[in-house]
Every structure is written in structure tokens, then in C-alpha cells.
Design a protein around this motif. Structure first.
Motif, PDB file in Angstrom:
ATOM      1  N   ALA A  14       0.825  -1.207   0.000  1.00 38.64           N
ATOM      2  CA  ALA A  14       0.000   0.000   0.000  1.00 38.64           C
ATOM      3  C   ALA A  14       0.862   1.261   0.000  1.00 38.64           C
ATOM      4  O   ALA A  14       0.534   2.234  -0.698  1.00 38.64           O
ATOM      5  N   VAL A  15       1.949   1.267   0.757  1.00 38.92           N
ATOM      6  CA  VAL A  15       2.840   2.426   0.761  1.00 38.92           C
ATOM      7  C   VAL A  15       3.321   2.690  -0.663  1.00 38.92           C
ATOM      8  O   VAL A  15       3.270   3.821  -1.156  1.00 38.92           O
ATOM      9  N   GLU A  16       3.786   1.653  -1.341  1.00 38.09           N
ATOM     10  CA  GLU A  16       4.247   1.785  -2.736  1.00 38.09           C
ATOM     11  C   GLU A  16       3.107   2.266  -3.636  1.00 38.09           C
ATOM     12  O   GLU A  16       3.283   3.165  -4.459  1.00 38.09           O
ATOM     13  N   HIS A  17       1.951   1.666  -3.475  1.00 37.32           N
ATOM     14  CA  HIS A  17       0.806   1.971  -4.345  1.00 37.32           C
ATOM     15  C   HIS A  17       0.304   3.405  -4.116  1.00 37.32           C
ATOM     16  O   HIS A  17       0.076   4.145  -5.082  1.00 37.32           O
ATOM     17  N   PHE A  18       0.155   3.803  -2.860  1.00 39.27           N
ATOM     18  CA  PHE A  18      -0.283   5.176  -2.579  1.00 39.27           C
ATOM     19  C   PHE A  18       0.783   6.180  -3.008  1.00 39.27           C
ATOM     20  O   PHE A  18       0.445   7.287  -3.455  1.00 39.27           O
ATOM     21  N   ALA A  19       2.049   5.826  -2.894  1.00 34.89           N
ATOM     22  CA  ALA A  19       3.122   6.711  -3.346  1.00 34.89           C
ATOM     23  C   ALA A  19       3.022   6.948  -4.847  1.00 34.89           C
ATOM     24  O   ALA A  19       3.244   8.058  -5.327  1.00 34.89           O
ATOM     25  N   GLU A  20       2.663   5.915  -5.576  1.00 35.27           N
ATOM     26  CA  GLU A  20       2.569   6.004  -7.037  1.00 35.27           C
ATOM     27  C   GLU A  20       1.268   6.638  -7.513  1.00 35.27           C
ATOM     28  O   GLU A  20       1.259   7.438  -8.450  1.00 35.27           O
ATOM     29  N   HIS A  21       0.160   6.290  -6.885  1.00 39.23           N
ATOM     30  CA  HIS A  21      -1.157   6.680  -7.413  1.00 39.23           C
ATOM     31  C   HIS A  21      -1.922   7.687  -6.569  1.00 39.23           C
ATOM     32  O   HIS A  21      -2.965   8.172  -7.000  1.00 39.23           O
ATOM     33  N   GLY A  22      -1.445   7.975  -5.358  1.00 39.28           N
ATOM     34  CA  GLY A  22      -2.187   8.852  -4.466  1.00 39.28           C
ATOM     35  C   GLY A  22      -3.405   8.135  -3.913  1.00 39.28           C
ATOM     36  O   GLY A  22      -3.703   6.995  -4.268  1.00 39.28           O
ATOM     37  N   TYR A  23      -4.113   8.824  -3.054  1.00 34.98           N
ATOM     38  CA  TYR A  23      -5.287   8.222  -2.430  1.00 34.98           C
ATOM     39  C   TYR A  23      -6.390   7.996  -3.465  1.00 34.98           C
ATOM     40  O   TYR A  23      -6.952   6.903  -3.554  1.00 34.98           O
ATOM     41  N   GLU A  24      -6.683   9.016  -4.226  1.00 32.54           N
ATOM     42  CA  GLU A  24      -7.805   8.935  -5.180  1.00 32.54           C
ATOM     43  C   GLU A  24      -7.563   7.881  -6.257  1.00 32.54           C
ATOM     44  O   GLU A  24      -8.491   7.201  -6.680  1.00 32.54           O
ATOM     45  N   ALA A  87      20.462  14.284   1.380  1.00 31.72           N
ATOM     46  CA  ALA A  87      19.901  12.946   1.143  1.00 31.72           C
ATOM     47  C   ALA A  87      18.477  12.969   0.596  1.00 31.72           C
ATOM     48  O   ALA A  87      17.981  11.941   0.134  1.00 31.72           O
ATOM     49  N   ILE A  88      17.813  14.108   0.621  1.00 35.16           N
ATOM     50  CA  ILE A  88      16.394  14.155   0.251  1.00 35.16           C
ATOM     51  C   ILE A  88      16.132  13.607  -1.147  1.00 35.16           C
ATOM     52  O   ILE A  88      15.226  12.801  -1.347  1.00 35.16           O
ATOM     53  N   GLY A  89      16.901  14.021  -2.133  1.00 32.65           N
ATOM     54  CA  GLY A  89      16.655  13.580  -3.512  1.00 32.65           C
ATOM     55  C   GLY A  89      16.797  12.078  -3.685  1.00 32.65           C
ATOM     56  O   GLY A  89      15.908  11.421  -4.231  1.00 32.65           O
ATOM     57  N   ALA A  90      17.902  11.525  -3.214  1.00 41.23           N
ATOM     58  CA  ALA A  90      18.123  10.083  -3.337  1.00 41.23           C
ATOM     59  C   ALA A  90      17.111   9.316  -2.495  1.00 41.23           C
ATOM     60  O   ALA A  90      16.601   8.266  -2.919  1.00 41.23           O
ATOM     61  N   ARG A  91      16.805   9.825  -1.322  1.00 43.81           N
ATOM     62  CA  ARG A  91      15.829   9.156  -0.457  1.00 43.81           C
ATOM     63  C   ARG A  91      14.472   9.088  -1.150  1.00 43.81           C
ATOM     64  O   ARG A  91      13.795   8.063  -1.125  1.00 43.81           O
ATOM     65  N   TYR A  92      14.086  10.161  -1.785  1.00 42.44           N
ATOM     66  CA  TYR A  92      12.812  10.205  -2.504  1.00 42.44           C
ATOM     67  C   TYR A  92      12.796   9.174  -3.637  1.00 42.44           C
ATOM     68  O   TYR A  92      11.823   8.454  -3.820  1.00 42.44           O
ATOM     69  N   ASP A  93      13.883   9.106  -4.372  1.00 46.97           N
ATOM     70  CA  ASP A  93      13.963   8.160  -5.490  1.00 46.97           C
ATOM     71  C   ASP A  93      13.951   6.705  -5.033  1.00 46.97           C
ATOM     72  O   ASP A  93      13.390   5.848  -5.701  1.00 46.97           O
ATOM     73  N   GLU A  94      14.575   6.433  -3.893  1.00 45.75           N
ATOM     74  CA  GLU A  94      14.818   5.051  -3.474  1.00 45.75           C
ATOM     75  C   GLU A  94      13.828   4.510  -2.445  1.00 45.75           C
ATOM     76  O   GLU A  94      13.788   3.303  -2.226  1.00 45.75           O
ATOM     77  N   HIS A  95      13.059   5.364  -1.804  1.00 42.45           N
ATOM     78  CA  HIS A  95      12.200   4.914  -0.707  1.00 42.45           C
ATOM     79  C   HIS A  95      10.767   5.388  -0.882  1.00 42.45           C
ATOM     80  O   HIS A  95      10.483   6.585  -0.806  1.00 42.45           O
ATOM     81  N   ALA A  96       9.881   4.439  -1.065  1.00 39.71           N
ATOM     82  CA  ALA A  96       8.458   4.759  -1.240  1.00 39.71           C
ATOM     83  C   ALA A  96       7.890   5.468  -0.026  1.00 39.71           C
ATOM     84  O   ALA A  96       6.940   6.245  -0.150  1.00 39.71           O
ATOM     85  N   SER A  97       8.474   5.239   1.150  1.00 32.57           N
ATOM     86  CA  SER A  97       7.943   5.877   2.357  1.00 32.57           C
ATOM     87  C   SER A  97       7.998   7.398   2.250  1.00 32.57           C
ATOM     88  O   SER A  97       7.038   8.084   2.623  1.00 32.57           O
ATOM     89  N   LEU A  98       9.087   7.958   1.719  1.00 30.71           N
ATOM     90  CA  LEU A  98       9.159   9.415   1.559  1.00 30.71           C
ATOM     91  C   LEU A  98       8.252   9.872   0.421  1.00 30.71           C
ATOM     92  O   LEU A  98       7.569  10.891   0.542  1.00 30.71           O
ATOM     93  N   ARG A  99       8.232   9.133  -0.686  1.00 32.70           N
ATOM     94  CA  ARG A  99       7.336   9.508  -1.790  1.00 32.70           C
ATOM     95  C   ARG A  99       5.887   9.539  -1.317  1.00 32.70           C
ATOM     96  O   ARG A  99       5.137  10.465  -1.613  1.00 32.70           O
ATOM     97  N   PHE A 100       5.492   8.505  -0.569  1.00 36.64           N
ATOM     98  CA  PHE A 100       4.127   8.448  -0.059  1.00 36.64           C
ATOM     99  C   PHE A 100       3.860   9.587   0.923  1.00 36.64           C
ATOM    100  O   PHE A 100       2.852  10.286   0.828  1.00 36.64           O
TER     101      PHE A 100
END
Length: 188
Positions: A14-24, A87-100
Motif C-alpha cells: 500500500a505504501v508503494e501503491h499510494f506513493a505512485e497513485h495517491g489516495y484517489e 539525502a532528500i533527492g536520493a531518499r525520494y527516489d529510493e524509498h516509497a515511504s518518503l514519496r508516499f
């Protein structure tokens, strides 16, 4: 709340999915399928989409809070904070938790806006308190100003990583850090 191994797997997906698609744009059907189950089985673990979203958010907040804490603890600079900003840029690219987390914070579902804002606010507050604890305390007013400015830098870089590009992120980080260090050095 203690989650079963199946619920933990669903939460991670779900973390990965919400990071990619948002809630809606999120689909419980797709999350269930990725977890190797039917949608009805997903409801055994999570009552609805909101509960799954909030559980995923809680996990993302915990993961990113831990990351921030470790990043600050590992830093040896006189003025701490650069390692987290870097680290913000790489963290965003590599970790769905920050993207989400960032997607949820800057485009929250309307019904969960207050809960998301409270969690994101606590996350930023933790970063500020972690920075404050690492700073020498010769001037409390100056320290408070630096912490607030630093949180503005973090917020700015979070927006840039979400909506901008790497070149702008690097340029903004360099400029913000230059201003922060100049401010700090002028008062010490």
C-alpha cells in the motif's frame, strides 16, 4: 497496533501503491492482487481504504522519522543538517515511504486532511527538535530562528523533489544551506 505478517505485507504494498497513485487513484483491488489475495481478504486486515491509508501513513512517518534521526546522529559537522538536506533527492527516489509521505502531505485526501497534516507537522517538528538538540546553545533566539529557517528549507526541498527536478533541487539546497550557514556563522 501490532500487524500480522500478511497485514505488514499489505501495508508495504500500500505504501508503494499510494506513493505512485495517491489516495484517489489507489485501487484496493490492485493492492490485494499484489499481496496475492482477493480484495475480500484484504478487508479481513483493514476495514476500508481510509484505515489502510492511515496505517501506511503511520508506517511512512515512523520510517522517515527514524531516517532523519539516524542521519542527524551520524553527522559530525559543527552546523548539523546538511546531510539530511543532501539525502532528500536520493531518499525520494529510493524509498516509497518518503514519496508516499510527501504526496500525502501536499495532496491529502480531503476526508483525512487534518490527520495527515498533524502527522506531517509532527514529522517536521521532530526534525526541528533533532536539529535543535545538536546545536550549540549560545543564543536561544538565534537557535530558534535557525531551526525555523531550516524547516523552511526542508519544506522547500520536499516540494522541489515532489514537483521539480534534480537540477533545481541541487541549486535550491546549495542556496538555502549557504544562507543558513551564513546566518549561523554571523551570530557565533
Amino acid at each position: 497496533m501490532e500487524l500480522s505478517p500478511s497485514a505488514q505485507r499489505i501495508r508495504a504494498i500500500a505504501v508503494e501503491h499510494f506513493a505512485e497513485h495517491g489516495y484517489e487513484g489507489a485501487s484496493l483491488n490492485l493492492i490485494a492482487t499484489a499481496a496475492g489475495m482477493k480484495k475480500a481478504s484484504l478487508y479481513f486486515h483493514f476495514a476500508n481504504k481510509d484505515q489502510l491509508f492511515l496505517t501506511a501513513l503511520e508506517h511512512a512517518l515512523a520510517t522517515e522519522t527514524e531516517h532523519a534521526t539516524h542521519t542527524f546522529e551520524a553527522e559530525a559537522a559543527t552546523l548539523p543538517g546538511l546531510d539530511y538536506l543532501t539525502a532528500i533527492g536520493a531518499r525520494y527516489d529510493e524509498h516509497a515511504s518518503l514519496r508516499f509521505l510527501l504526496r500525502a502531505a501536499y495532496a491529502p485526501p480531503a476526508a483525512l486532511r487534518d490527520t495527515v497534516a498533524q502527522g506531517h507537522g509532527q514529522f517536521l517538528e521532530h526534525i526541528g527538535e533533532t536539529l535543535r538538540a545538536r546545536l550549540p546553545q549560545p543564543n536561544a533566539s538565534r537557535t530558534n530562528t535557525l531551526v525555523e529557517a531550516y524547516l523552511g528549507a526542508v519544506d522547500s526541498l520536499h516540494v522541489e523533489v515532489l514537483f521539480g527536478n534534480d537540477e533545481h533541487l541541487d541549486r535550491r539546497r546549495t542556496a538555502l544551506w549557504s544562507v543558513l550557514t551564513g546566518f549561523w556563522e554571523a551570530g557565533n
